[in-house]
Design an enzyme around this catalytic site. Structure first.
Site, PDB file in Angstrom:
ATOM      1  N   THR A 241       3.537  48.826  74.752  1.00 22.38           N
ATOM      2  CA  THR A 241       3.997  48.706  76.129  1.00 22.38           C
ATOM      3  C   THR A 241       3.896  50.073  76.799  1.00 22.38           C
ATOM      4  OG1 THR A 241       5.830  47.964  77.542  1.00 22.38           O
ATOM      5  CG2 THR A 241       6.427  49.112  75.507  1.00 22.38           C
ATOM      6  N   CYS A 242       4.079  50.102  78.109  1.00 18.40           N
ATOM      7  CA  CYS A 242       4.007  51.362  78.858  1.00 18.40           C
ATOM      8  C   CYS A 242       4.630  51.122  80.226  1.00 18.40           C
ATOM      9  CB  CYS A 242       2.566  51.854  78.965  1.00 18.40           C
ATOM     10  SG  CYS A 242       1.450  50.706  79.813  1.00 18.40           S
ATOM     11  N   GLY A 243       4.088  51.739  81.272  1.00 20.02           N
ATOM     12  CA  GLY A 243       4.632  51.533  82.604  1.00 20.02           C
ATOM     13  C   GLY A 243       4.144  50.259  83.260  1.00 20.02           C
TER      14      GLY A 243
END
Length: 283
Positions: A241-243
């Site tokens: 996951t990330c932004g």
């Protein structure tokens, strides 16, 4: 078809040697976050790798969902890729800016729609330019090609799957954002999002997988070491996951190099999770 692709990275030397082969399609995937106020398409028109086409992750997306650059459905992806002159049997090499943004996202997207003949240019456009390799300008008008897409849902995580992981603990979650955003000690880039991270997730900022000198990805052993130091076991299932689902694909690319070819990406990422009032958050 000619040679296969080095898997999943190609060097600038390899691309220069194979450039112009009829079944090799080069894709410029350059992407900038909104706060940078840069126009990737305009920069592409000014200078790009010869023969490349521009892949806009914000345009090739599901616009019915109020989240940035979410994956489109298979038909829309096939139509968009075919319009770029890419056919079903073609080899695809994607390049972008620093840290493989968003060439790794395009690599993962092609794989999510069943096209595995795809690789990423190691070091991206920056390394290509530093080496003085050729560029061209203008906007190409490729002839459309037939392309078939089949969605592979196992490579894509949605909110329901992420909540199930928290309940069952059947996969690891690794977050590619900066350490400050992960711990809520620095603000989120997009307004209206809570700070912090998904409970139980680990943090490995994507930029830690690259050499500072030329922005090439670290050797596989060093990539493995980075994941291990973050607390992740590459032998076990993992979701990145990330932004907003872009740099998470860099971690998926790194895991692919380590043999974890089923690493999924949480498409909505923190923009979805941190933008909701009903999802648990840890700091």
């Amino acid at each position: 078809m000619t040679d296969s692709l080095p898997d999943p990275l190609v060097t600038t030397e390899w691309l220069a040697a194979h450039l112009g082969e009829p079944d090799l399609k080069v894709v410029d995937a350059t992407f900038y976050l909104p706060h940078l106020e840069r126009d990737a398409r305009a920069e592409f028109a000014q200078a790009h790798v010869p023969g490349a086409v521009f892949f806009d992750i914000d345009a090739v997306a599901d616009h019915a969902i109020p989240l940035p650059h979410m994956l489109p459905d298979a038909r829309a992806f096939a139509d968009a890729v075919g319009a770029l002159g890419i056919g079903g049997g073609d080899r695809v090499v994607a390049y972008g800016g620093r840290g493989l943004i968003a060439s790794a996202r395009v690599w993962w997207t092609f794989r999510a729609f069943g096209h595995d003949r795809v690789a990423v240019l190691d070091g991206g456009l920056g390394k290509w330019n530093t080496e003085g390799r050729p560029l061209e300008s203008g906007m190409p008008a490729p002839a459309p090609r037939p392309f078939t897409a089949i969605f592979h849902k196992e490579l894509v995580a949605d909110l329901t799957r992420m909540l199930a992981i928290l309940d069952r603990r059947d996969a690891q979650i690794v977050d590619a954002r900066s350490r400050g955003r992960f711990t809520a000690t620095e603000p989120e880039i997009r307004p209206g999002l809570r700070g912090g991270h998904i409970p139980g997730s680990m943090n490995l900022p994507y930029n830690e997988l690259f050499r500072a000198a030329d922005d090439a990805m670290l050797p596989a052993d060093d990539v493995r070491g980075a994941f291990t130091r973050a607390g992740l076991d590459p032998a076990k299932p993992v979701v990145a996951t990330c932004g907003s689902g872009v740099s998470a694909a860099v971690l998926a690319l790194g895991l692919y190099r380590l043999g974890r070819r089923d690493a999924a990406v949480y498409d909505g990422s923190w923009t979805e999770w941190g933008g909701r009032p009903d999802t648990p958050v840890a700091t």
